[in-house]
Design an enzyme around this catalytic site. Structure first.
Site, PDB file in Angstrom:
ATOM      1  N   GLY A  82     -11.757  -7.154  13.184  1.00 48.65           N
ATOM      2  CA  GLY A  82     -11.803  -6.420  11.920  1.00 48.65           C
ATOM      3  C   GLY A  82     -12.847  -7.021  10.977  1.00 48.65           C
ATOM      4  N   LEU A 113     -12.633  -8.667   8.050  1.00 45.23           N
ATOM      5  CA  LEU A 113     -12.406 -10.043   7.601  1.00 45.23           C
ATOM      6  C   LEU A 113     -12.446 -11.011   8.772  1.00 45.23           C
ATOM      7  CD1 LEU A 113     -11.731 -12.066   5.384  1.00 45.23           C
ATOM      8  CD2 LEU A 113      -9.303 -11.561   5.767  1.00 45.23           C
ATOM      9  N   ASP A 133      -1.363  -8.575  20.942  1.00 46.97           N
ATOM     10  CA  ASP A 133      -0.788  -7.557  20.064  1.00 46.97           C
ATOM     11  C   ASP A 133       0.265  -8.267  19.212  1.00 46.97           C
ATOM     12  OD1 ASP A 133       0.709  -5.578  18.886  1.00 46.97           O
ATOM     13  OD2 ASP A 133       0.874  -4.338  20.684  1.00 46.97           O
ATOM     14  N   THR A 193      -2.503  -7.258  -0.175  1.00 42.55           N
ATOM     15  CA  THR A 193      -3.241  -6.196  -0.849  1.00 42.55           C
ATOM     16  C   THR A 193      -2.780  -5.944  -2.291  1.00 42.55           C
ATOM     17  OG1 THR A 193      -3.537  -3.787  -0.794  1.00 42.55           O
ATOM     18  CG2 THR A 193      -1.582  -4.606   0.267  1.00 42.55           C
ATOM     19  N   TYR A 210       2.089   1.840   2.997  1.00 43.77           N
ATOM     20  CA  TYR A 210       1.194   0.692   3.243  1.00 43.77           C
ATOM     21  C   TYR A 210       1.580  -0.485   2.336  1.00 43.77           C
ATOM     22  CZ  TYR A 210      -3.149  -2.073   3.143  1.00 43.77           C
ATOM     23  OH  TYR A 210      -4.074  -3.103   3.179  1.00 43.77           O
ATOM     24  N   TRP A 266     -10.184  -3.501  -2.184  1.00 39.67           N
ATOM     25  CA  TRP A 266     -11.477  -2.806  -2.060  1.00 39.67           C
ATOM     26  C   TRP A 266     -12.463  -3.637  -1.206  1.00 39.67           C
ATOM     27  CZ3 TRP A 266     -13.325   0.387  -6.865  1.00 39.67           C
ATOM     28  CH2 TRP A 266     -12.252   1.100  -7.404  1.00 39.67           C
TER      29      TRP A 266
END
Ligand SMILES: NC(=O)c1ccc[n+]([C@@H]2O[C@H](COP(=O)([O-])OP(=O)(O)OC[C@H]3O[C@@H](n4cnc5c(N)ncnc54)[C@H](OP(=O)(O)O)[C@@H]3O)[C@@H](O)[C@H]2O)c1
Length: 281
Positions: free
Chosen positions: A10, A12, A37, A102, A126, A151
């Protein structure tokens, strides 16, 4: 130091890999979903126990905010159960865990900068699943770093790239101008995570770049830096209805960093310029 980065493919994960590769005496174990996973408890326990990392940095997440509204079980599995598995496996071998979270843990309904001491109140699946991810990690492993960001853009799919792509086929673009937040480069976030781990500065941290803007402001800045002449027209959130409610004011203050080791993040404009000039061109 031996580190495991999950979700390493991903945005990050890639930046952390790059920055840790420049640091001496760091041995990295990198896993994407096909190698590990994080929702598979047995696989996580076995992998962690076999490799015995000293630190696990969890960059894996279900980040598609709208899809989470429909795919609730999958959202809980990846954003809550995955972190639970990693935190428990890390605890069993005395390892530390970094969990990335987040701004969606807040409702974004008040016009104030939010610190780590403000009340959470997620309004989306989320946000709820990420908050539960924070909670399980902090309950199950005292050696935790929980880092909330917002963001985010870096090496991967993100808003900045989408806008540049759209400008290639559109003379005008309507962009939402009634949501505020702080665009954050993975470069700044990775630097902060590396510093937290180095200093064993455990706890809950906000980490975004400095300043605030709307998606419209951000688009204007991207086009200014790139010399793109597509016209940007401000519009409201109501004009682009989405399954997941977007926070209106989602500006985080990096208060815990300010109070502890210091806030090393750049302004969102500086970080964006660096990204567009050095990484994109
Ligand atoms: N992006 C943002 O704007 C933003 C904002 C605030 C906070 N955050 C948080 O910041 C962190 C990093 O975000 P990011 O933008 O780097 O995310 P990203 O680019 O979407 O990367 C997430 C990675 O996790 C992988 N993954 C998904 N399910 C997995 C599983 N079960 N096991 C292992 N890996 C799995 C994904 O693989 P696939 O691609 O194959 O599914 C992907 O490579 C996340 O915790 C996210 O919630 C992001």
């Amino acid at each position: 130091m031996k580190l495991l980065i999950t979700g390493a493919d991903g945005q990050l994960g890639r930046e952390l890999t790059k920055q840790y590769n420049e640091i001496k005496d760091v041995e990295l174990i990198l896993t994407g979903i096909s190698e590990l996973d994080i929702t598979d408890m047995e696989a996580v326990y076995e992998f962690v126990n076999n490799h015995k990392p000293e630190v696990i940095i969890n960059c894996a997440a279900h980040t598609a905010v709208d899809k989470c509204e429909i795919d609730v079980d999958m959202a809980y599995k990846i954003n809550t159960i995955g972190p639970k598995n990693l935190a428990t496996a890390a605890y069993a071998i005395g390892a530390e865990i970094v969990q990335v979270s987040t701004d969606y843990v807040f409702d974004g309904e008040r016009d104030i900068e939010l610190t780590e001491f403000d009340e959470v109140n997620p309004k989306t699946v989320y946000g709820k699943t990420k908050l539960e991810g924070e909670r399980v990690v902090s309950k199950l492993n005292p050696k935790h770093y929980i880092v909330r960001t917002a963001w985010l853009y870096g090496d991967g799919n993100n808003f900045v790239k989408t806008m540049i792509k759209l400008s290639e086929t559109n003379k005008t673009l309507k962009v939402v101008n009634d949501q505020k937040g702080t665009p954050t480069s993975t470069v700044d976030l990775a630097r902060v995570i590396i510093s937290l781990v180095k200093n064993k500065n455990y706890g809950l941290f906000h980490c975004t770049c400095k300043g605030e803007c709307t998606w419209y402001d951000l688009t204007k800045e991207i086009f200014k830096i790139k010399g793109i002449d597509t016209k940007v027209i401000p519009c409201t959130t109501d004009e682009f209805p989405r399954p997941a409610k977007r926070p209106e004011y989602s500006v985080l203050r990096n208060y815990m960093l300010e109070l502890t080791t210091g806030d090393i993040t750049r302004t969102w404009q500086e970080a964006l310029k660096d990204y567009l000039e050095n990484k994109e061109s």
